[in-house]
Design an enzyme around this catalytic site. Sequence first.
Site, PDB file in Angstrom:
ATOM      1  N   ASP A   1     100.012  73.772  72.146  1.00 53.12           N
ATOM      2  CA  ASP A   1      99.489  74.420  70.948  1.00 53.12           C
ATOM      3  C   ASP A   1      99.633  75.937  70.957  1.00 53.12           C
ATOM      4  OD1 ASP A   1      98.694  71.970  69.806  1.00 53.12           O
ATOM      5  OD2 ASP A   1      96.921  71.951  71.069  1.00 53.12           O
TER       6      ASP A   1
ATOM      7  N   PRO B   1      96.877  64.804  53.755  1.00 56.68           N
ATOM      8  CA  PRO B   1      97.981  63.852  53.614  1.00 56.68           C
ATOM      9  C   PRO B   1      98.944  63.973  54.794  1.00 56.68           C
ATOM     10  CG  PRO B   1      98.406  65.774  52.267  1.00 56.68           C
ATOM     11  CD  PRO B   1      97.031  65.973  52.851  1.00 56.68           C
ATOM     12  N   TYR B   2      99.797  62.988  54.934  1.00 55.04           N
ATOM     13  CA  TYR B   2     100.839  63.085  55.950  1.00 55.04           C
ATOM     14  C   TYR B   2     101.793  64.216  55.574  1.00 55.04           C
ATOM     15  CZ  TYR B   2     104.985  62.063  58.699  1.00 55.04           C
ATOM     16  OH  TYR B   2     106.068  62.176  59.542  1.00 55.04           O
TER      17      TYR B   2
ATOM     18  N   GLU C   1      90.635  75.718  68.496  1.00 57.99           N
ATOM     19  CA  GLU C   1      91.050  74.312  68.617  1.00 57.99           C
ATOM     20  C   GLU C   1      90.640  73.769  69.977  1.00 57.99           C
ATOM     21  OE1 GLU C   1      94.816  71.246  68.765  1.00 57.99           O
ATOM     22  OE2 GLU C   1      95.193  73.321  68.191  1.00 57.99           O
TER      23      GLU C   1
ATOM     24  N   LYS D   1      92.941  78.625  71.637  1.00 61.15           N
ATOM     25  CA  LYS D   1      92.982  77.330  72.313  1.00 61.15           C
ATOM     26  C   LYS D   1      92.385  77.620  73.686  1.00 61.15           C
ATOM     27  CE  LYS D   1      94.513  73.006  72.963  1.00 61.15           C
ATOM     28  NZ  LYS D   1      94.302  71.859  72.072  1.00 61.15           N
TER      29      LYS D   1
ATOM     30  N   LEU E   1      90.288  71.002  73.094  1.00 59.51           N
ATOM     31  CA  LEU E   1      91.226  70.114  73.778  1.00 59.51           C
ATOM     32  C   LEU E   1      90.747  68.677  73.597  1.00 59.51           C
ATOM     33  CD1 LEU E   1      89.887  69.245  76.933  1.00 59.51           C
ATOM     34  CD2 LEU E   1      89.776  71.727  76.824  1.00 59.51           C
TER      35      LEU E   1
ATOM     36  N   CYS F   1      95.902  61.938  57.855  1.00 56.38           N
ATOM     37  CA  CYS F   1      96.947  60.908  57.890  1.00 56.38           C
ATOM     38  C   CYS F   1      97.995  61.310  58.924  1.00 56.38           C
ATOM     39  CB  CYS F   1      97.587  60.744  56.517  1.00 56.38           C
ATOM     40  SG  CYS F   1      96.467  60.107  55.250  1.00 56.38           S
TER      41      CYS F   1
ATOM     42  N   ALA G   1      94.380  62.957  67.094  1.00 53.20           N
ATOM     43  CA  ALA G   1      93.673  62.879  65.811  1.00 53.20           C
ATOM     44  C   ALA G   1      94.270  63.793  64.755  1.00 53.20           C
ATOM     45  CB  ALA G   1      92.195  63.206  66.008  1.00 53.20           C
TER      46      ALA G   1
ATOM     47  N   LYS H   1      94.132  67.584  65.301  1.00 52.18           N
ATOM     48  CA  LYS H   1      93.437  68.876  65.360  1.00 52.18           C
ATOM     49  C   LYS H   1      94.378  70.037  65.071  1.00 52.18           C
ATOM     50  CE  LYS H   1      92.205  68.477  69.614  1.00 52.18           C
ATOM     51  NZ  LYS H   1      92.928  67.220  69.861  1.00 52.18           N
TER      52      LYS H   1
END
Length: 226
Positions: free
Chosen positions: A48, A201-202, A109, A40, A111, A170, A14, A16
């Site tokens: 990560d 944005p990407y 973050e 994490k 998992l 994105c 997604a 994250k």
Amino acid sequence: MLNTLLITGTDTEAGKTVLTTALAAYWQKYYPQRSWGIMKPIQSGIGDREWYQKLFALEQSAEEITPLYFQAPLAPPIAAARENRQVDLAVVWQALSKLRSQRDFVLVEALGGLGSPVTEELTVADLAGEWRLPTVLVVPVRLGAIAQAVANVALARQSRINLKGIVLNCVQRRTDAEIADWTPQQLIQSLTNTPVLGCLPYLDNLTDLDKLAQVASDLDWETLTL
């Protein structure tokens, strides 16, 4: 002010890490006088933790970033079983509590996605609810995103998560028309009764901390920090 924020998503791809990195870059740039940390909590395989160590000058040991680490890139209960270990959440909670007491702001973050297994009995959603972690849900901009947002917000409510909002991301290059058609913010907000805090944005260079900070500054921080 918000002290801890859990970043979770609809699934493993997604975005994250993108949002967590952007928020860290924002905090570092605009609040240089305040302390922050990244966690994490559980990681399986290389990923990560190594990314954050490379990108930021964190005053944290590897164990402070990731209290539980497993070698195989699999779901934690499966990866733990391969090493004849248990997923000891007490270790994670103690590490998180210590970090929160030492820092002004902590980014956590998660998992996988909200429905990803943490143990054989608990999911990320269960943990977020039980530990009362303010949470942001990352929804990737693609066909089917509306249904993913609705289903994940329903899971968040079932688990009594303090869901602060949704951030669209994105993961690939998207046109304005695609963003509007696949992730219409008003419709998502109406169906989920959850604010959409913005759309990332990407980004083709995830090491550009200035750009990441700028992108994060475009999010609805007022709603996020309420």
